[in-house]
Design a protein around this motif. Structure first.
Motif, PDB file in Angstrom:
ATOM      1  N   TYR B 166       0.828  -1.191   0.000  1.00 55.86           N
ATOM      2  CA  TYR B 166       0.000   0.000   0.000  1.00 55.86           C
ATOM      3  C   TYR B 166       0.871   1.253   0.000  1.00 55.86           C
ATOM      4  CZ  TYR B 166      -4.111   2.811   1.064  1.00 55.86           C
ATOM      5  OH  TYR B 166      -5.135   3.720   1.006  1.00 55.86           O
ATOM      6  N   PHE B 167       1.950   1.201   0.722  1.00 59.05           N
ATOM      7  CA  PHE B 167       2.810   2.375   0.790  1.00 59.05           C
ATOM      8  C   PHE B 167       4.024   2.245  -0.114  1.00 59.05           C
ATOM      9  CE2 PHE B 167       0.538   2.406   4.829  1.00 59.05           C
ATOM     10  CZ  PHE B 167      -0.075   3.612   4.687  1.00 59.05           C
ATOM     11  N   LEU B 168       3.924   1.376  -1.087  1.00 56.81           N
ATOM     12  CA  LEU B 168       5.038   1.213  -2.021  1.00 56.81           C
ATOM     13  C   LEU B 168       5.278   2.516  -2.770  1.00 56.81           C
ATOM     14  CD1 LEU B 168       6.772  -1.190  -3.187  1.00 56.81           C
ATOM     15  CD2 LEU B 168       5.205  -1.146  -5.092  1.00 56.81           C
ATOM     16  N   PRO B 169       6.493   3.022  -2.744  1.00 61.49           N
ATOM     17  CA  PRO B 169       6.754   4.229  -3.533  1.00 61.49           C
ATOM     18  C   PRO B 169       6.746   3.883  -5.021  1.00 61.49           C
ATOM     19  CG  PRO B 169       8.728   3.515  -2.386  1.00 61.49           C
ATOM     20  CD  PRO B 169       7.662   2.556  -2.018  1.00 61.49           C
ATOM     21  N   ILE B 170       5.609   4.119  -5.637  1.00 56.71           N
ATOM     22  CA  ILE B 170       5.395   3.630  -6.997  1.00 56.71           C
ATOM     23  C   ILE B 170       6.435   4.186  -7.961  1.00 56.71           C
ATOM     24  CG2 ILE B 170       3.754   3.527  -8.885  1.00 56.71           C
ATOM     25  CD1 ILE B 170       2.351   2.270  -6.828  1.00 56.71           C
ATOM     26  N   ARG B 171       6.722   5.459  -7.813  1.00 56.76           N
ATOM     27  CA  ARG B 171       7.563   6.102  -8.802  1.00 56.76           C
ATOM     28  C   ARG B 171       8.949   5.472  -8.904  1.00 56.76           C
ATOM     29  NH1 ARG B 171       6.742  11.410 -11.092  1.00 56.76           N
ATOM     30  NH2 ARG B 171       8.581  11.839 -12.304  1.00 56.76           N
ATOM     31  N   PHE B 173       9.812   2.684  -7.794  1.00 59.65           N
ATOM     32  CA  PHE B 173       9.635   1.261  -8.091  1.00 59.65           C
ATOM     33  C   PHE B 173       9.498   1.051  -9.598  1.00 59.65           C
ATOM     34  CE2 PHE B 173       7.019  -2.566  -8.522  1.00 59.65           C
ATOM     35  CZ  PHE B 173       7.749  -3.439  -7.751  1.00 59.65           C
ATOM     36  N   MET B 174       8.666   1.836 -10.230  1.00 54.55           N
ATOM     37  CA  MET B 174       8.460   1.658 -11.662  1.00 54.55           C
ATOM     38  C   MET B 174       9.683   2.093 -12.450  1.00 54.55           C
ATOM     39  SD  MET B 174       5.756   0.131 -11.763  1.00 54.55           S
ATOM     40  CE  MET B 174       5.415  -0.024 -13.503  1.00 54.55           C
ATOM     41  N   TRP B 537       5.286   7.012 -23.106  1.00 51.00           N
ATOM     42  CA  TRP B 537       4.280   6.018 -22.740  1.00 51.00           C
ATOM     43  C   TRP B 537       3.682   6.296 -21.384  1.00 51.00           C
ATOM     44  CZ3 TRP B 537       2.419   4.032 -26.713  1.00 51.00           C
ATOM     45  CH2 TRP B 537       3.212   3.719 -27.820  1.00 51.00           C
ATOM     46  N   LYS B 538       4.521   6.798 -20.489  1.00 48.59           N
ATOM     47  CA  LYS B 538       4.003   7.139 -19.183  1.00 48.59           C
ATOM     48  C   LYS B 538       2.943   8.224 -19.306  1.00 48.59           C
ATOM     49  CE  LYS B 538       6.404   8.926 -15.688  1.00 48.59           C
ATOM     50  NZ  LYS B 538       7.644   9.156 -14.967  1.00 48.59           N
ATOM     51  N   ASP B 539       3.243   9.173 -20.157  1.00 45.40           N
ATOM     52  CA  ASP B 539       2.301  10.264 -20.374  1.00 45.40           C
ATOM     53  C   ASP B 539       0.990   9.732 -20.941  1.00 45.40           C
ATOM     54  OD1 ASP B 539       1.976  13.137 -20.325  1.00 45.40           O
ATOM     55  OD2 ASP B 539       1.734  12.942 -22.487  1.00 45.40           O
TER      56      ASP B 539
END
Lengths: 218, 807
Positions: B166-171, B173-174, B537-539
């Motif tokens: 839940y608190f995974l720093p997505i940015r 991480f990706m 692609w992120k955009d």
């Protein structure tokens, strides 16, 4: 004739590679793209860049295009704008987005950081006076939120104000009510974005492969 | 013996609290039998007991019945005034005791100065576990098999993983997903086969008495021991505050290698029974891996979307909002486990998918609840896991084989180092931010093993694997080695190597602006370059998300909100809370963090006329009066926090209402414009406030000016504070309250009625200017009742607060 011309461009490219740090392949790719954008002209105009359809959805479209015609970004110590740019200038602007090399000293890193931040700073500092005033900052944030509809426009001002307050309080400390904070200087700008690892984040992957042909295959 | 020594030597330095705890433990042991916690945790055994008892009674009756109803009447016994029935409460009682023990231990460590800075908590907890296990053994009881695999995988592990997901720093991480996957998949595979294969080779050497160990069990052992454990990594890495990149690399690896471990485990377990391995099986294994990992992610994502969708409709029942987050996640985990998919990946996917939408939907309080519950559960689980690990070490049957154990430890280290160095060599060719030698060292050294490996080993079938006890001993040794040696030395090593640490600074608005700015800038540059890279692609994905998904999953208008605005609102909201909490308005200016006011940055363009036109109509005393009334209202809203209602949390207007307040900014701005036109300032000839920030800033720097403006202007910008949601009837209009307060001063009874109305959450009518003025005038009158509630609300006031709010 053709041979001598290609030899000349190769020599030019080598020269450019030395100055910008791009590899010859990358320069070749970018040159292809340049000619594609400028429709095989020697120079690129604002209209050429504005015609890129992918940019339409970018809230910073105008700012990005302006950055290409800003003399400050062309690594010449001049101020002002130009109407058209050649390939060399195009490459100069692009070179701000090169990734950092693997083994660089702390000084080089700092230099790179300053260069990259200077580019962003220049994008905000539209009147080239060396400070980002509140007005300029507000405009920048407004542009950033320009795709967000009405909510964006209303909040943009508030956000810019809050950000400006933050800058003032972190760089100046306590201020008397009658003091006036003129705007963000570049030094302040460096200071507030200290934790943003811009040297590792502000880069684009310049492909060595020929993307134009790759896309043709699609 | 060693346990005993360990028991005595530290007890001298132990705090009183811990001694008490040990006493407590002994007490438990004396009082009853510490039955298996495995049994305790799984209610089926208790249920069995019950049914057993029931059957017994039935038998009894049956016998009596067969006697032919001769002696049907029971002799009457004296009514038992006090009776003891420990078995009745045994299961929950013992669970509670364990949890209590764990929590008190955690508490105790932080009371002892300097201890927690030297030794990681996980080590201390294991030691406590060893002590407890030793004690139980000393008393002569059978040590409960506490770290039962079922308990571990179904109860203890999910909270930790959900917290992480839940608190995974997505940015980050990706951004590093490639590297993480490489380490998690290829690295784990390499470790498993390297360790397993070489172990087998070592076992074949004459003189080790290990020749009975076959290849497949060795490989199985390798796959169990090779996976980096998220629990151990979290426990250690949270204490060393390493930089974000390294943290996410090691931690991400530990999360994602679960799929590999699950597949390898099942694969080798299966083949150990069957014997032969064909190339077909290898292909099936690869397919299985894909299904297990992608299936897990899919299950998690589905539940995550469901949770987000559910949270869209919870605006009327805020109290159960947090529950949805937990239950949907747990369902995701269980569903994935049901199909032997990777439950960990399902949880991670579920948490990561639901978070942005759920956060936009649920109230701030629910968000805080979710946060605290997750942290609490995961921290208790983690504590229990380490304690149980210690207990299990004492409990388990061990078969110590020097060769096997030492070779395992050495091979694990070697394979980890080779794996990391080799993989980084490949990865660095593709990475823009290269991993340095130091980074590689930390990644390799941070590969801690933990309780997952133990539980997997515990699950092994004794009949299929005669060497299970040896495996378990080796696994425990490896866990202890990594947790104690590596876990304790990693902190000094990080300091020694001067690895970049995490910056603890909170995120500033400027950074957020520039993060967004960079995203768009880089996307633009990529478009100009004409090649579609990551940013492009992120955009695209972001736009898709904004256009369709958010619309479906986020209630109301908030889906339109860009990230920057959401961030700004969050920040603003935090400041508002700080403002309110910093003394209820009385000590407002001093508590504000900002020392610069908006006046300082505002371009000096105010026309002098404005300053002159300021209308000094009110006397100093009047001003003071108005200010006090406003403050009393601030206090009033704070006091309302104390009220209790089972169905709805009595909302703090400064929390829940703030968001709506922000959404109504347009009205605010309009009103402020109007106000500027009126320009009837009292004291400070400040620049016209043209943005809410500025107003707040002024409030911070000079609250008087703020109050004066608010109170005196005609088109008063009401501090509109709606509770919960715009549609909900719970809304309080502060100025309205103010005006009403003023209007009803003369009639105290009426005032009480009005207050009760508010507390019941009736809709306040929008304030009219006329009423406002009336309120001011009334407020101007010196009223003892009003004065009283400024600083200390009178007794009658308190009575009101204590009243039940539902009729």
């Amino acid at each position: 004739m053709g041979a001598s011309q290609s030899a000349r461009t190769e020599h030019e490219f080598q020269d450019l590679a030395d100055r910008t740090g791009f590899s010859l392949e990358q320069i070749g790719n970018l040159n292809k793209r340049f000619r594609q954008l400028s429709k095989n002209e020697q120079t690129l105009s604002r209209q050429d860049l504005a015609s890129i359809s992918a940019l339409d959805n970018n809230p910073l479209r105008a700012q990005i295009i302006n950055a290409f015609f800003d003399k400050r970004n062309l690594r010449q110590n001049e101020v002002g704008t130009v109407q058209v740019i050649g390939f060399e200038e195009f490459l100069m602007v692009m070179s701000h987005f090169r990734p950092a090399a693997m083994h660089i000293t702390e000084e080089e890193r700092e230099k790179l950081r300053r260069e990259k931040l200077r580019f962003v700073f220049n994008m905000h500092d539209t009147d080239s006076d060396g400070t980002i005033t509140l007005e300029e900052y507000r405009r920048a944030v407004e542009e950033l939120l320009s795709k967000a509809g009405t909510i964006g426009q209303e909040t943009a001002k508030a956000i810019a104000d809050a950000a400006m307050l933050e800058v003032a309080s972190t760089t100046r400390g306590k201020m008397e009510p009658d003091e006036f904070y003129e705007g963000i200087t570049f030094e302040n700008f460096l200071q507030i974005l200290k934790t943003l690892d811009i040297e590792t984040r502000m880069h684009v992957r310049f492909l060595n492969m020929d993307t134009a042909t790759m896309r043709c295959g699609k | 013996m060693s346990v005993r020594v360990a028991l005595h030597s530290p007890s001298g330095s132990r705090s009183f609290l811990e001694r008490g705890l040990l006493l407590l433990v002994i007490l438990i042991l004396l009082e009853g039998t510490v039955l298996t916690l495995g049994a305790a945790s799984s209610p089926d055994i208790g249920a069995q007991d019950n049914t057993g008892g029931h059957d017994h009674r039935d038998d009894h009756r049956g016998i009596e019945g067969s006697r032919g109803n001769t002696n049907y009447t029971y002799t009457k016994k004296a009514f038992p005034v006090l009776s003891l029935d420990y078995h009745h409460i045994q299961v929950p009682f013992e669970i509670s005791l364990w949890v209590l023990l764990a929590s008190l231990m955690k508490l105790g460590f932080h009371l002892i100065p300097r201890l927690s800075s030297i030794v990681p908590e996980s080590c201390l907890l294991i030691v406590v576990g060893l002590l407890v296990g030793g004690l139980i053994k000393l008393v002569g009881e059978e040590v409960p098999p506490v770290l039962d695999s079922k308990l571990f995988f179904l109860c203890l592990l999910p909270p930790i993983i959900l917290d992480a997901g839940y608190f995974l720093p997505i940015r980050p991480f990706m951004e590093n997903i490639g590297t993480i996957l490489m380490f998690a998949v290829v690295g784990t595979l390499w470790n498993a086969f390297f360790v397993g294969g070489l172990l087998y080779a070592v076992c074949q050497i004459e003189g080790t008495y290990l020749s009975q160990v076959e290849l497949l069990p060795c490989l199985l052992f390798g796959s169990i021991i090779s996976a980096v454990d998220p629990v151990a990594v979290l426990a250690v890495f949270e204490e060393i505050h390493i930089n974000e990149l390294l943290h996410i690399l090691v931690f991400g690896e530990s999360l994602l290698n679960d799929a590999v471990t699950v597949v390898l485990y099942h694969l080798f377990e299966e083949y150990s029974g069957a014997g032969e391995v064909t190339p077909m099986d290898v292909v099936l294994g690869v397919i299985c891996f894909l299904i297990v990992s992608l299936g897990g992610i899919a299950v998690g994502a589905i539940y995550g979307i469901l949770a987000a969708f559910t949270s869209r409709f919870t605006s009327h029942t805020r109290v159960i909002e947090p529950l949805f987050v937990f239950v949907y996640s747990y369902m995701a985990y269980l569903s994935a486990e049901m199909f032997h998919l990777s439950g960990i990946m399902a949880l991670i996917a579920c948490g990561a998918v639901m978070r942005p939408y759920v956060e936009a939907n649920i109230s701030h309080k629910s968000h805080t609840t979710v946060k605290y519950f997750l942290k609490m559960w995961s921290s208790v689980s983690e504590t229990l896991i380490f304690i149980f690990l210690g207990v299990a070490t004492v409990a388990g049957p061990h078969s110590w084989n020097w060769t096997f154990v030492s070779v395992t430890v050495i091979l694990c280290l070697v394979s980890r180092v080779i794996g990391v160095v080799g993989l980084t060599f490949i990865i660095n060719k593709f990475r823009i931010v290269k991993l340095t030698t130091k980074d590689q060292f930390i990644v390799a050294y941070g590969g801690l093993r933990g309780a997952i490996a133990f539980s997997l080993g515990y699950l092994l079938d004794k009949d299929l694997f005669p060497t299970k006890t040896m495996f378990l001993t080796a696994i425990i040794t490896e866990i202890f080695f990594t947790v104690f040696v590596q876990g304790m030395t990693i902190k000094p090593l990080v300091d020694l190597l001067a690895v970049k640490k995490k910056q603890e600074a909170k995120r500033s608005i400027n950074e957020e602006i520039h993060t967004q700015f960079l995203d768009h800038l880089l996307t633009g540059i990529e478009d100009i370059c004409g090649h579609y890279g990551h940013h492009h692609w992120k955009d695209k994905l972001n736009r898709f998300n904004k256009k369709y998904i958010k619309k479906c999953l986020i209630a109301g208008e908030r889906y339109k909100e860009p990230q920057l605005i959401a961030f700004y609102h969050k920040m603003e909201f935090k400041q508002a809370i700080e403002l309110v909490e910093s003394g209820g308005g009385v000590k407002l200016p001093s508590a504000m963090p900002s020392q610069v006011s908006m006046q300082n940055i505002q371009p000096k363009k105010l026309p002098p006329a404005v300053a002159e036109r300021a209308l000094p109509q009110f006397t100093k005393g009047r001003e003071e009066e108005i200010r006090k009334i406003l403050r009393s209202n601030l206090q009033k809203t704070r006091q309302r926090l104390r009220s209790y209602n089972r169905h709805t949390l009595m909302a703090d207007p400064f929390e829940d209402g703030w968001n709506d307040f922000l959404l109504k900014k347009q009205r605010m701005i309009e009103l402020e414009k109007k106000m500027t036109e009126m320009s009837n300032y009292l004291t400070v000839p400040a620049a016209p406030p043209d943005s809410p920030t500025m107003c707040r800033a002024r409030l911070a720097s000079d609250p008087n000016a703020f109050y004066n403006i608010k109170a005196s202007s005609d088109g008063v910008p009401t501090i509109q504070v709606d509770l919960a949601s715009p549609q909900s009837p719970d809304s309080v209009n502060m100025l309205n309250e103010f005006s009403k307060r003023g209007a009803t001063d003369q009639d105290l009874g009426q005032r009480e009625g009005a207050d009760r109305d508010e507390d019941q959450g009736l809709m306040m009518k929008p304030s009219s200017a006329g009423k406002e003025e009336k309120g001011e005038e009334e407020g101007g009158n010196k009223n003892p009742g009003l004065m009283r509630c400024l600083s200390d609300p009178g007794p009658s006031n308190e009575d009101e607060e204590d009243e039940p709010f539902l009729p």
